[in-house]
Design an enzyme around this catalytic site. Structure first.
Site, PDB file in Angstrom:
ATOM      1  N   GLY A  85      35.619   2.934  25.540  1.00  0.00           N
ATOM      2  CA  GLY A  85      35.097   4.259  25.860  1.00  0.00           C
ATOM      3  C   GLY A  85      36.052   5.364  25.483  1.00  0.00           C
ATOM      4  O   GLY A  85      36.959   5.172  24.668  1.00  0.00           O
ATOM      5  N   HIS A 104      35.841   8.819  20.293  1.00  0.00           N
ATOM      6  CA  HIS A 104      36.201   9.921  19.400  1.00  0.00           C
ATOM      7  C   HIS A 104      35.634   9.623  18.014  1.00  0.00           C
ATOM      8  O   HIS A 104      34.974   8.581  17.821  1.00  0.00           O
ATOM      9  CB  HIS A 104      37.723  10.122  19.377  1.00  0.00           C
ATOM     10  CG  HIS A 104      38.491   8.846  19.117  1.00  0.00           C
ATOM     11  ND1 HIS A 104      38.460   8.201  17.902  1.00  0.00           N
ATOM     12  CD2 HIS A 104      39.274   8.085  19.926  1.00  0.00           C
ATOM     13  CE1 HIS A 104      39.223   7.116  17.970  1.00  0.00           C
ATOM     14  NE2 HIS A 104      39.717   7.021  19.198  1.00  0.00           N
ATOM     15  N   LYS A 116      44.247   1.609  13.169  1.00  0.00           N
ATOM     16  CA  LYS A 116      45.329   2.203  13.972  1.00  0.00           C
ATOM     17  C   LYS A 116      45.968   1.101  14.826  1.00  0.00           C
ATOM     18  O   LYS A 116      47.174   1.025  14.959  1.00  0.00           O
ATOM     19  CB  LYS A 116      44.827   3.325  14.863  1.00  0.00           C
ATOM     20  CG  LYS A 116      45.992   3.985  15.620  1.00  0.00           C
ATOM     21  CD  LYS A 116      45.544   4.991  16.629  1.00  0.00           C
ATOM     22  CE  LYS A 116      44.873   4.383  17.807  1.00  0.00           C
ATOM     23  NZ  LYS A 116      45.763   3.771  18.831  1.00  0.00           N
ATOM     24  N   HIS A 147      35.937   6.053  16.569  1.00  0.00           N
ATOM     25  CA  HIS A 147      34.941   5.077  17.032  1.00  0.00           C
ATOM     26  C   HIS A 147      33.605   5.309  16.315  1.00  0.00           C
ATOM     27  O   HIS A 147      32.926   4.360  15.918  1.00  0.00           O
ATOM     28  CB  HIS A 147      34.679   5.242  18.534  1.00  0.00           C
ATOM     29  CG  HIS A 147      35.836   4.898  19.410  1.00  0.00           C
ATOM     30  ND1 HIS A 147      36.465   5.826  20.202  1.00  0.00           N
ATOM     31  CD2 HIS A 147      36.463   3.719  19.649  1.00  0.00           C
ATOM     32  CE1 HIS A 147      37.431   5.247  20.899  1.00  0.00           C
ATOM     33  NE2 HIS A 147      37.463   3.977  20.574  1.00  0.00           N
ATOM     34  N   GLN A 156      46.391  -5.600  16.522  1.00  0.00           N
ATOM     35  CA  GLN A 156      45.207  -6.095  17.239  1.00  0.00           C
ATOM     36  C   GLN A 156      44.181  -6.656  16.247  1.00  0.00           C
ATOM     37  O   GLN A 156      43.675  -7.772  16.413  1.00  0.00           O
ATOM     38  CB  GLN A 156      44.595  -4.944  18.050  1.00  0.00           C
ATOM     39  CG  GLN A 156      43.195  -5.217  18.561  1.00  0.00           C
ATOM     40  CD  GLN A 156      42.666  -4.126  19.463  1.00  0.00           C
ATOM     41  OE1 GLN A 156      43.045  -4.042  20.623  1.00  0.00           O
ATOM     42  NE2 GLN A 156      41.772  -3.281  18.959  1.00  0.00           N
TER      43      GLN A 156
HETATM   44  O1  PAF Z   1      40.783  -1.390  20.814  1.00  0.00           O
HETATM   45  C1  PAF Z   1      40.204  -1.386  21.922  1.00  0.00           C
HETATM   46  O2  PAF Z   1      39.549  -0.416  22.318  1.00  0.00           O
HETATM   47  C2  PAF Z   1      40.290  -2.632  22.804  1.00  0.00           C
HETATM   48  O3  PAF Z   1      41.530  -3.243  22.706  1.00  0.00           O
HETATM   49  C3  PAF Z   1      39.142  -3.646  22.559  1.00  0.00           C
HETATM   50  C4  PAF Z   1      39.197  -4.213  21.149  1.00  0.00           C
HETATM   51  C5  PAF Z   1      37.796  -2.955  22.778  1.00  0.00           C
HETATM   52  C6  PAF Z   1      39.277  -4.802  23.555  1.00  0.00           C
HETATM   53  O4  PAF Z   1      39.228  -4.370  24.870  1.00  0.00           O
END
Ligand code: PAF
Length: 253
Positions: A31, A34, A149, A37, A153
């Site tokens: 959530g 911006h 960014k 997303h 991850q």
């Molecule tokens: O990047 C994020 O917003 C979070 O780490 C994700 C991938 C939604 C997992 O909670």
């Protein structure tokens, strides 16, 4: 846009005829949406017949409870933004629904989650990988979109999908920046006006060639509390705190 708030309701919908024979693009988020997303959503819509977004502020990935408490929550605006992008489905689960086991079962990566952010945020990537595994199993998308960014991850999620034979393709998307170069991030909302003015210096410091120790010194002199400047995977990565806010960024080198 249909909003689904529980895991059983989502699973029922996902098995229904609505999804049959359609490609699905998925954008998982926490959530405080911006333009970054929304660029992932635009791409998900372009490349798939149906688009799914999720909003879940995942407690398991916050190593600092104060960071979890402070994390921006802007659900009403998020819903408006998702509707204006013509998102088909929003999955909005509660923590109890996502962790029926109380977080006893976890996904753990043993090498590449241990440096960069992993070295400074114990348990963070375990929380991220666990929740993303759950979300990928629930949504069963053809493609899932992640911003560069959070490059480490993205890298770990791609590795996990390969290691566990997950059918969803993990798609990296370029970082979106404000006009002054600051990487878009939900946490930018937490910066004070003075910190917001200073924040683009993190990105500026990454661009020219320079030794990591010098860049760190430069950032500290400006008022940042640098955590790391490191080069990996053909990129230079930075993390630094500004007041209470932790900023990260990376550029190709
Ligand atoms: O990047 C994020 O917003 C979070 O780490 C994700 C991938 C939604 C997992 O909670």
């Amino acid at each position: 846009m249909k909003i689904v708030k529980s895991v059983p309701a989502w699973l029922k919908l996902r098995r229904s005829a609505v999804f049959r024979g359609k490609t699905v693009g998925f954008v998982p988020t926490m959530g405080a949406l911006h333009a970054g997303h929304l660029s992932l959503l635009k791409r998900a819509k372009r490349e798939n017949a149906l688009s799914v977004a999720s909003i879940f502020v995942n407690p398991a990935q916050f190593n600092d409870p104060r960071d979890l408490a402070r994390y921006p929550r802007t659900l009403a605006e998020d819903i408006k933004k998702l509707k204006s992008e013509k998102t088909d489905f929003l999955f909005l689960p509660a923590a109890r629904g996502m962790y029926p086991d109380g977080y006893k079962y976890r996904v753990n990566e043993t090498e590449e989650s241990k440096f960069l952010c992993g070295a400074h945020r114990p348990g963070h990537f375990e929380g991220v990988l666990t929740v993303v595994m759950k979300l990928l199993n629930l949504v069963r998308a053809d493609r899932a979109y992640f911003g560069e960014k959070d490059y480490q991850q993205f890298h770990l999620i791609k590795g996990m999908a390969g290691a566990f034979f997950i059918a969803t393709k993990i798609v990296p998307c370029p970082t979106l920046r404000e006009a002054d170069g600051l990487a878009m991030s939900s946490r930018n909302l937490l910066l004070t006006p003075e910190e917001r003015k200073l924040a683009p210096a993190l990105h500026k410091a990454l661009r020219p060639a320079g030794r990591p120790a010098e860049i760190k010194k430069h950032l500290a002199a400006l008022g940042f509390r640098p955590e790391y400047i490191e080069e990996r995977w053909g990129r230079r990565f930075a993390a630094a705190k500004l007041g209470k806010v932790r900023l990260i960024d990376n550029v190709k080198i």
